[in-house]
Scaffold this motif. Structure first.
Motif, PDB file in Angstrom:
ATOM      1  N   UNK A  17      14.118 -33.146  47.468  1.00 30.28           N
ATOM      2  CA  UNK A  17      15.233 -33.811  46.795  1.00 30.28           C
ATOM      3  C   UNK A  17      14.816 -35.257  46.546  1.00 30.28           C
ATOM      4  N   UNK A  18      15.566 -36.000  45.733  1.00 32.49           N
ATOM      5  CA  UNK A  18      15.201 -37.405  45.505  1.00 32.49           C
ATOM      6  C   UNK A  18      15.214 -38.202  46.810  1.00 32.49           C
ATOM      7  N   UNK A  19      14.267 -39.137  46.943  1.00 33.59           N
ATOM      8  CA  UNK A  19      14.212 -39.966  48.155  1.00 33.59           C
ATOM      9  C   UNK A  19      15.506 -40.738  48.342  1.00 33.59           C
ATOM     10  N   UNK A  20      15.916 -40.899  49.589  1.00 34.47           N
ATOM     11  CA  UNK A  20      17.050 -41.769  49.897  1.00 34.47           C
ATOM     12  C   UNK A  20      16.631 -43.204  49.584  1.00 34.47           C
ATOM     13  N   UNK A  21      17.531 -43.975  48.990  1.00 39.38           N
ATOM     14  CA  UNK A  21      17.202 -45.353  48.611  1.00 39.38           C
ATOM     15  C   UNK A  21      18.444 -46.225  48.678  1.00 39.38           C
ATOM     16  N   UNK A  22      18.244 -47.523  48.889  1.00 33.54           N
ATOM     17  CA  UNK A  22      19.351 -48.472  48.884  1.00 33.54           C
ATOM     18  C   UNK A  22      19.910 -48.555  47.471  1.00 33.54           C
ATOM     19  N   UNK A  23      21.213 -48.420  47.356  1.00 27.88           N
ATOM     20  CA  UNK A  23      21.876 -48.533  46.059  1.00 27.88           C
ATOM     21  C   UNK A  23      22.751 -49.787  46.048  1.00 27.88           C
ATOM     22  N   UNK A  24      23.574 -49.928  47.093  1.00 23.28           N
ATOM     23  CA  UNK A  24      24.434 -51.103  47.201  1.00 23.28           C
ATOM     24  C   UNK A  24      23.904 -52.033  48.289  1.00 23.28           C
ATOM     25  N   UNK A  25      24.213 -53.321  48.201  1.00 20.62           N
ATOM     26  CA  UNK A  25      23.686 -54.272  49.202  1.00 20.62           C
ATOM     27  C   UNK A  25      24.083 -53.921  50.641  1.00 20.62           C
ATOM     28  N   UNK A  26      25.200 -53.188  50.811  1.00 17.53           N
ATOM     29  CA  UNK A  26      25.660 -52.860  52.176  1.00 17.53           C
ATOM     30  C   UNK A  26      25.034 -51.564  52.693  1.00 17.53           C
ATOM     31  N   UNK A  27      24.121 -50.970  51.901  1.00 21.16           N
ATOM     32  CA  UNK A  27      23.448 -49.730  52.321  1.00 21.16           C
ATOM     33  C   UNK A  27      22.245 -50.021  53.201  1.00 21.16           C
ATOM     34  N   UNK A  28      21.905 -49.015  54.003  1.00 24.40           N
ATOM     35  CA  UNK A  28      20.618 -49.004  54.690  1.00 24.40           C
ATOM     36  C   UNK A  28      20.058 -47.590  54.590  1.00 24.40           C
ATOM     37  N   UNK A  29      18.737 -47.475  54.600  1.00 22.39           N
ATOM     38  CA  UNK A  29      18.114 -46.152  54.597  1.00 22.39           C
ATOM     39  C   UNK A  29      17.622 -45.860  56.006  1.00 22.39           C
ATOM     40  N   UNK A  30      18.065 -44.734  56.543  1.00 25.14           N
ATOM     41  CA  UNK A  30      17.675 -44.313  57.892  1.00 25.14           C
ATOM     42  C   UNK A  30      16.643 -43.195  57.777  1.00 25.14           C
ATOM     43  N   UNK A  31      15.468 -43.392  58.375  1.00 26.71           N
ATOM     44  CA  UNK A  31      14.506 -42.287  58.476  1.00 26.71           C
ATOM     45  C   UNK A  31      14.944 -41.470  59.690  1.00 26.71           C
ATOM     46  N   UNK A  32      15.299 -40.207  59.463  1.00 31.29           N
ATOM     47  CA  UNK A  32      15.893 -39.384  60.509  1.00 31.29           C
ATOM     48  C   UNK A  32      14.827 -38.917  61.495  1.00 31.29           C
ATOM     49  N   UNK A  33      15.109 -39.098  62.797  1.00 31.66           N
ATOM     50  CA  UNK A  33      14.204 -38.599  63.837  1.00 31.66           C
ATOM     51  C   UNK A  33      14.798 -37.377  64.543  1.00 31.66           C
ATOM     52  N   UNK A  34      16.149 -37.352  64.630  1.00 32.51           N
ATOM     53  CA  UNK A  34      16.856 -36.251  65.292  1.00 32.51           C
ATOM     54  C   UNK A  34      18.121 -35.940  64.511  1.00 32.51           C
ATOM     55  N   UNK A  35      18.448 -34.665  64.382  1.00 31.59           N
ATOM     56  CA  UNK A  35      19.694 -34.253  63.741  1.00 31.59           C
ATOM     57  C   UNK A  35      20.210 -33.009  64.463  1.00 31.59           C
ATOM     58  N   UNK A  36      21.324 -32.483  64.017  1.00 33.02           N
ATOM     59  CA  UNK A  36      21.904 -31.305  64.646  1.00 33.02           C
ATOM     60  C   UNK A  36      22.429 -30.329  63.609  1.00 33.02           C
ATOM     61  N   UNK A  37      22.621 -29.099  64.052  1.00 27.08           N
ATOM     62  CA  UNK A  37      23.455 -28.141  63.323  1.00 27.08           C
ATOM     63  C   UNK A  37      24.734 -28.037  64.129  1.00 27.08           C
TER      64      UNK A  37
END
Ligand SMILES: [Zn+2]
Length: 346
Positions: A17-37
């Motif tokens: 999918x398209x890379x996550x990227x900052x769009x608005x100044x209040x955004x941050x991009x998090x590189x995910x290390x752990x997630x859940x189902x």
């Protein structure tokens, strides 16, 4: 980047999918290390909740700030963070009341417009108010990170159920439901000082975790038999009942067994629960019903402090760990009840 995408009932796939990227100044991009189902992911996975093909999935994640927008004040590249399952601005009327899930400017991960947590990276709107910064020293402490991860949803949700049910020190508490939220409800009730914690559930692996979390008794009956057992073993009903499923049967059990003057804290996403409400009994016995989608952001710092102090560890809910490419297998295992909760390790 790779992320999990919904394709239809029983069909989620990990694809580019398209890379996550900052769009608005209040955004941050998090590189995910752990997630859940999550158990609540199963609603759309089973075709019971409206979700469109092409939509992203996952609402529980933690990771490292990859990029921070120009307007982000409290976070910088390299910080370790976790995200509650809803993002919020921290300033509106509801956020100031500790009800971030009703935030006027907030929203939820995944779906049509947002990155989901079951992917390599996430654009996090309203990063300063939403993301919870972790101390640098946890970065490589996998055991501690596993204990922190449930604060994204299930531990905060179990805590919300216990608070809404009015759990007090010395109380007799019932927990209806032995999924990850119910098990975290047991842990939350113990943390709040409950004296007796009765779990209503029947899966041996989950009962074992419940015992570890502080359950004092387990009732395997369901329905009216369970209510009769509860009333009998507590001489009139538990003071507080945590409803952690959301279906008709669980709500009928919860409102049927609660002690006069007591409260039911409900956090199961309602699918049929409304049919189970015993309003006539609730009216007659002044039984309160409180709850809803849990504002886990409001509880984040308090619960995190206890995890970091070694006083709270909900990580035993994770009984299966998969890599990102194996997320579909994780869904299948939870759907088949072969896993309580799946951790995704990237
Ligand atoms: Zn808000």
């Amino acid at each position: 980047m790779k992320a999990t995408v919904f394709h239809g009932k029983g069909d989620v796939r990990v694809e580019n999918v398209p890379d996550a990227a900052v769009v608005r100044p209040s955004d941050a991009v998090v590189r995910v290390t752990h997630a859940c189902v999550c158990g609540s992911d199963l609603w759309f996975y089973r075709g019971d909740a409206p979700w469109e093909p092409g939509w992203r999935t996952g609402h529980e994640f933690m990771g490292v700030i990859e990029e921070a927008g120009a307007g982000v004040r409290t976070l910088k590249k390299g910080d370790h963070v976790f995200a509650p399952f809803a993002y919020s601005d921290g300033t509106c009327e509801f956020c100031r009341k500790g009800l971030q899930t009703s935030c006027l400017g907030g929203g939820y991960w995944g779906g049509a417009d947002n990155d989901g947590g079951q992917g390599e990276a996430v654009r996090a709107p309203l990063a300063d108010a939403t993301l919870v910064k972790l101390p640098a020293e946890v970065a490589n402490d996998e055991k501690l990170l596993r204990a922190i991860l449930p604060l994204t949803d299930v531990m905060g949700t179990g805590h919300h159920a216990a608070l809404c049910a009015g759990v007090k020190p010395g109380a007799t508490v019932a927990v209806v439901g032995d999924g990850a939220v119910g098990l975290c409800g047991v842990l939350a009730a113990r943390r709040l000082g409950a004296a007796r914690i009765i779990l209503f559930g029947r899966h041996p692996d989950r009962i074992a975790v419940a015992a570890e979390f502080g359950a004092t008794e387990v009732v395997q009956e369901r329905g009216t038999d369970a209510v009769a057992r509860a009333l009998d073993m507590t001489a009139g009903g538990p003071d507080a009942v945590l409803e952690c499923v959301g279906n008709e049967g669980s709500m009928a059990m919860a409102t049927g067994m609660c002690r006069p003057g007591g409260a039911v804290g409900y956090v199961g996403v309602p699918y049929g629960a409304q049919q189970g409400l015993d309003l006539r009994r609730m009216f007659g016995e002044n039984i309160a019903l409180r709850g809803g989608v849990a504002p886990v952001r409001a509880y984040a710092e308090e619960l995190l402090a206890d995890v970091l102090a070694g006083k709270l560890d909900p990580s035993p809910v994770f009984d299966l760990t998969v890599g990102l490419d194996d997320v579909p297998r994780g869904y299948a295992a939870m759907d088949a009840r072969e896993a309580i909760k799946v951790m995704v390790k990237l």
